[in-house]
Motif scaffolding. Structure first.
Motif, PDB file in Angstrom:
ATOM      1  N   GLN A  33      37.665  42.757 -31.205  1.00 35.78           N
ATOM      2  CA  GLN A  33      38.374  41.999 -30.180  1.00 35.78           C
ATOM      3  C   GLN A  33      38.533  42.823 -28.907  1.00 35.78           C
ATOM      4  OE1 GLN A  33      39.394  38.860 -30.520  1.00 35.78           O
ATOM      5  NE2 GLN A  33      39.028  38.585 -32.714  1.00 35.78           N
ATOM      6  N   LEU A  34      38.513  44.136 -29.058  1.00 31.72           N
ATOM      7  CA  LEU A  34      38.694  45.025 -27.911  1.00 31.72           C
ATOM      8  C   LEU A  34      37.415  45.237 -27.126  1.00 31.72           C
ATOM      9  CD1 LEU A  34      40.856  47.789 -29.658  1.00 31.72           C
ATOM     10  CD2 LEU A  34      41.666  45.861 -28.275  1.00 31.72           C
ATOM     11  N   ARG A  35      36.273  44.737 -27.647  1.00 30.49           N
ATOM     12  CA  ARG A  35      34.990  44.991 -27.008  1.00 30.49           C
ATOM     13  C   ARG A  35      34.677  43.997 -25.899  1.00 30.49           C
ATOM     14  NH1 ARG A  35      33.920  49.831 -27.658  1.00 30.49           N
ATOM     15  NH2 ARG A  35      31.946  49.269 -26.663  1.00 30.49           N
ATOM     16  N   GLY A  36      35.496  42.982 -25.722  1.00 30.48           N
ATOM     17  CA  GLY A  36      35.151  41.929 -24.762  1.00 30.48           C
ATOM     18  C   GLY A  36      34.308  40.884 -25.453  1.00 30.48           C
ATOM     19  N   GLY A  37      34.021  39.816 -24.773  1.00 30.98           N
ATOM     20  CA  GLY A  37      33.213  38.765 -25.371  1.00 30.98           C
ATOM     21  C   GLY A  37      34.015  37.976 -26.379  1.00 30.98           C
ATOM     22  N   TYR A  38      33.335  37.446 -27.389  1.00 35.26           N
ATOM     23  CA  TYR A  38      34.001  36.595 -28.352  1.00 35.26           C
ATOM     24  C   TYR A  38      35.087  37.343 -29.129  1.00 35.26           C
ATOM     25  CZ  TYR A  38      30.263  33.117 -27.890  1.00 35.26           C
ATOM     26  OH  TYR A  38      29.398  32.185 -27.426  1.00 35.26           O
ATOM     27  N   GLY A  39      34.764  38.518 -29.629  1.00 39.01           N
ATOM     28  CA  GLY A  39      35.595  39.112 -30.653  1.00 39.01           C
ATOM     29  C   GLY A  39      35.359  38.321 -31.931  1.00 39.01           C
ATOM     30  N   TYR A  40      35.692  38.900 -33.059  1.00 36.64           N
ATOM     31  CA  TYR A  40      35.425  38.238 -34.331  1.00 36.64           C
ATOM     32  C   TYR A  40      36.644  38.330 -35.230  1.00 36.64           C
ATOM     33  CZ  TYR A  40      30.696  38.096 -32.650  1.00 36.64           C
ATOM     34  OH  TYR A  40      29.587  37.835 -31.873  1.00 36.64           O
ATOM     35  N   SER A  41      36.886  37.257 -35.944  1.00 37.45           N
ATOM     36  CA  SER A  41      38.034  37.185 -36.844  1.00 37.45           C
ATOM     37  C   SER A  41      37.726  37.889 -38.163  1.00 37.45           C
ATOM     38  CB  SER A  41      38.398  35.725 -37.118  1.00 37.45           C
ATOM     39  OG  SER A  41      37.348  35.092 -37.851  1.00 37.45           O
ATOM     40  N   VAL A 213      19.712  48.578 -23.608  1.00 42.17           N
ATOM     41  CA  VAL A 213      20.428  49.570 -24.405  1.00 42.17           C
ATOM     42  C   VAL A 213      21.923  49.296 -24.343  1.00 42.17           C
ATOM     43  CG1 VAL A 213      20.931  52.031 -24.680  1.00 42.17           C
ATOM     44  CG2 VAL A 213      18.621  51.291 -24.054  1.00 42.17           C
ATOM     45  N   MET A 214      22.426  48.966 -23.140  1.00 39.11           N
ATOM     46  CA  MET A 214      23.841  48.651 -22.989  1.00 39.11           C
ATOM     47  C   MET A 214      24.208  47.399 -23.782  1.00 39.11           C
ATOM     48  SD  MET A 214      24.066  49.413 -18.889  1.00 39.11           S
ATOM     49  CE  MET A 214      25.856  49.374 -18.748  1.00 39.11           C
ATOM     50  N   MET A 215      23.307  46.430 -23.800  1.00 38.89           N
ATOM     51  CA  MET A 215      23.543  45.207 -24.564  1.00 38.89           C
ATOM     52  C   MET A 215      23.707  45.522 -26.043  1.00 38.89           C
ATOM     53  SD  MET A 215      21.119  41.816 -24.911  1.00 38.89           S
ATOM     54  CE  MET A 215      20.904  41.647 -23.146  1.00 38.89           C
ATOM     55  N   ALA A 216      22.880  46.417 -26.552  1.00 42.48           N
ATOM     56  CA  ALA A 216      22.945  46.779 -27.966  1.00 42.48           C
ATOM     57  C   ALA A 216      24.258  47.469 -28.307  1.00 42.48           C
ATOM     58  CB  ALA A 216      21.770  47.677 -28.332  1.00 42.48           C
ATOM     59  N   ARG A 217      24.943  48.007 -27.303  1.00 42.35           N
ATOM     60  CA  ARG A 217      26.212  48.704 -27.535  1.00 42.35           C
ATOM     61  C   ARG A 217      27.420  47.838 -27.194  1.00 42.35           C
ATOM     62  NH1 ARG A 217      24.132  54.387 -24.859  1.00 42.35           N
ATOM     63  NH2 ARG A 217      22.890  55.052 -26.655  1.00 42.35           N
ATOM     64  N   ALA A 218      27.171  46.551 -27.037  1.00 42.04           N
ATOM     65  CA  ALA A 218      28.235  45.593 -26.713  1.00 42.04           C
ATOM     66  C   ALA A 218      28.875  45.908 -25.362  1.00 42.04           C
ATOM     67  CB  ALA A 218      29.296  45.553 -27.815  1.00 42.04           C
ATOM     68  N   GLN A 219      28.127  46.569 -24.473  1.00 45.01           N
ATOM     69  CA  GLN A 219      28.632  46.877 -23.127  1.00 45.01           C
ATOM     70  C   GLN A 219      28.190  45.772 -22.170  1.00 45.01           C
ATOM     71  OE1 GLN A 219      26.769  50.732 -22.759  1.00 45.01           O
ATOM     72  NE2 GLN A 219      28.541  51.795 -23.599  1.00 45.01           N
ATOM     73  N   SER A 252      20.907  38.719 -17.045  1.00 48.76           N
ATOM     74  CA  SER A 252      22.335  38.476 -16.836  1.00 48.76           C
ATOM     75  C   SER A 252      22.808  37.264 -17.632  1.00 48.76           C
ATOM     76  CB  SER A 252      22.629  38.267 -15.348  1.00 48.76           C
ATOM     77  OG  SER A 252      22.312  39.416 -14.593  1.00 48.76           O
ATOM     78  N   ALA A 253      21.968  36.254 -17.733  1.00 49.34           N
ATOM     79  CA  ALA A 253      22.335  35.052 -18.483  1.00 49.34           C
ATOM     80  C   ALA A 253      22.580  35.390 -19.950  1.00 49.34           C
ATOM     81  CB  ALA A 253      21.247  33.991 -18.351  1.00 49.34           C
ATOM     82  N   VAL A 254      21.698  36.198 -20.534  1.00 51.01           N
ATOM     83  CA  VAL A 254      21.870  36.566 -21.938  1.00 51.01           C
ATOM     84  C   VAL A 254      23.109  37.438 -22.108  1.00 51.01           C
ATOM     85  CG1 VAL A 254      20.836  37.781 -23.891  1.00 51.01           C
ATOM     86  CG2 VAL A 254      19.408  36.360 -22.405  1.00 51.01           C
ATOM     87  N   LEU A 255      23.327  38.363 -21.187  1.00 41.51           N
ATOM     88  CA  LEU A 255      24.512  39.220 -21.261  1.00 41.51           C
ATOM     89  C   LEU A 255      25.790  38.396 -21.177  1.00 41.51           C
ATOM     90  CD1 LEU A 255      23.272  42.137 -19.017  1.00 41.51           C
ATOM     91  CD2 LEU A 255      24.118  42.412 -21.354  1.00 41.51           C
ATOM     92  N   ALA A 256      25.833  37.446 -20.244  1.00 38.99           N
ATOM     93  CA  ALA A 256      27.017  36.595 -20.112  1.00 38.99           C
ATOM     94  C   ALA A 256      27.232  35.779 -21.381  1.00 38.99           C
ATOM     95  CB  ALA A 256      26.872  35.677 -18.897  1.00 38.99           C
TER      96      ALA A 256
END
Length: 404
Positions: A33-41, A213-219, A252-256
């Motif tokens: 949840q702290l990584r941004g984006g959806y977070g997961y339950s 690479v940043m995408m793979a790290r949830a950045q 950018s679309a995929v990252l968003a």
């Protein structure tokens, strides 16, 4: 450092590494949840660990970041058994050695003329599009070394550009094989050679590629910020500007989408379509920087974004456009990748038989890409785990992937 491939599935590997970190499911879910984006339950994490849900790329990235490990650790990359089968194992070491030369060129008796190396780099580009990893591996180490000699000894912008192209090809190959550290090293070298080539657009494209690479790290947010800054540095008066901006907007679309912002993702897709129309209208370059920015690629990204935001109805509608209208225009790399994305969507909506068919189509189009693609392997493993008895086509595919 990534672990050797073993029979352990991704979901079981997640559970094992979570326990090794002394985290409960709730604690790990809270960290995502702290990584941004959806977070997961906790419930979502539990279902993935039990194999009831797919570990999507966004999920794997979030969990890897929360555990402080690399995505390749969760996927079990590099897939060393396949690397050995395909004869690529020794290539990785050769590329690592070739990239070690920075200030002093390698001691080569007589590097080939620059014109010959440039022609071979053209062939490398074609092989990348066809995802022929074995053939690429046979060519790249020598190309990196020989272009390094020309760049360091002659120092011409042309020589630095050739070296840059060889380094970018290295980034693309090593990332697909799961060698994240080597891909990052190649990206660092490519940034330097882009500056030496006196072409600011080359540096922009290095940023665009590093965001993988940043995408793979949830950045996701930092990567989007980097791409926004990169887009501002594009000289829109140049003929390659539409290609570069289009590629930036698609990434950018995929990252968003990975960050859970479907509105922003659709906005970036619209901007990419504007660049496509502009390139068509002005006859601008479409592939100067190996982006393969085409109308078909935009359509593929539209479907991929829908999959990422879990809008599977939209994904299937967009898939119909890809399969029916633009498939013939796609390079093997993008075409196979699209089928893998759609296999994920079909699993999510409970259509495993059709998902298997899409994986088989991906393998027919680009065998090596499919064999090394983590999500293709994950979907195959999921199909295997869900079956009481394996149909022969699934058994053969799973055997080729070594996931049985």
């Amino acid at each position: 450092m990534a672990m050797d491939q073993d029979p352990e599935s991704v979901n079981r590997r997640i559970a094992r590494l979570r326990k090794r970190a002394s985290l409960t499911q709730q604690e790990l879910a809270d960290r995502t949840q702290l990584r941004g984006g959806y977070g997961y339950s906790r419930s979502h994490l539990a279902q993935v660990e039990r194999g009831h849900k797919l570990a999507t790329p966004a999920f794997v990235s979030s969990v890897a970041a929360a555990l402080g490990i690399q995505v390749s650790d969760l996927y079990g990359q590099p897939y060393r058994d396949k690397l050995t089968d395909d004869g690529i194992t020794t290539v990785v070491g050769a590329l690592r050695e070739a990239l070690a030369y920075v200030d002093v060129p390698p001691e080569l008796t007589a590097p080939r003329p620059l014109e010959e190396l440039e022609a071979e780099l053209g062939r490398v580009h074609t092989l990348l599009q066809q995802t022929r990893h074995t053939r690429l591996g046979a060519l790249l180490p020598a190309l990196v070394e020989e272009t390094t000699v020309h760049a360091l000894e002659a120092g011409s912008e042309r020589a630095w550009r050739a070296l840059h192209q060889a380094q970018v090809a290295t980034i693309r190959l090593t990332r697909k094989l799961g060698f994240e550290d080597l891909a990052e090293l190649a990206a660092e070298r490519a940034r330097f050679s882009a500056t030496a080539a006196q072409d600011p657009h080359l540096a922009v494209m290095v940023t665009q590629r590093r965001t993988l690479v940043m995408m793979a790290r949830a950045q996701w947010r930092p990567a989007l910020a980097a791409l926004t800054h990169a887009a501002q540095r594009v000289d829109q008066g140049r003929t390659d500007s539409s290609e570069i901006l289009g590629a930036i907007y698609l990434r950018s679309a995929v990252l968003a989408a990975r960050a859970g912002d479907s509105t922003a993702a659709e906005g970036y897709l619209a901007q990419a379509e504007e660049m496509d129309e502009r390139a068509e209208r002005l006859s601008h370059s479409r592939d100067t920087h190996a982006t393969t920015f085409t109308r078909g690629n935009v359509a593929v990204h539209r479907a991929a974004v829908a999959v990422e935001v879990r809008d599977y109805d939209a994904a299937l509608r967009r898939d119909a456009h890809v399969v029916g209208e633009v498939a013939a225009t796609l390079i093997p790399e993008r075409h196979a990748h699209h089928h893998i994305d759609m296999a994920r969507a079909l699993i999510e909506i409970g259509k495993p038989r059709i998902a298997l068919q899409r994986l088989e189509r991906a393998e027919t189009i680009a065998p090596q890409l499919t064999m090394y693609h983590p999500q293709a392997r994950l979907v195959t493993q999921h199909l295997v785990d869900a079956q009481r008895s394996l149909p022969e086509p699934l058994r053969r595919l799973a055997s080729r992937m070594r996931v049985l």
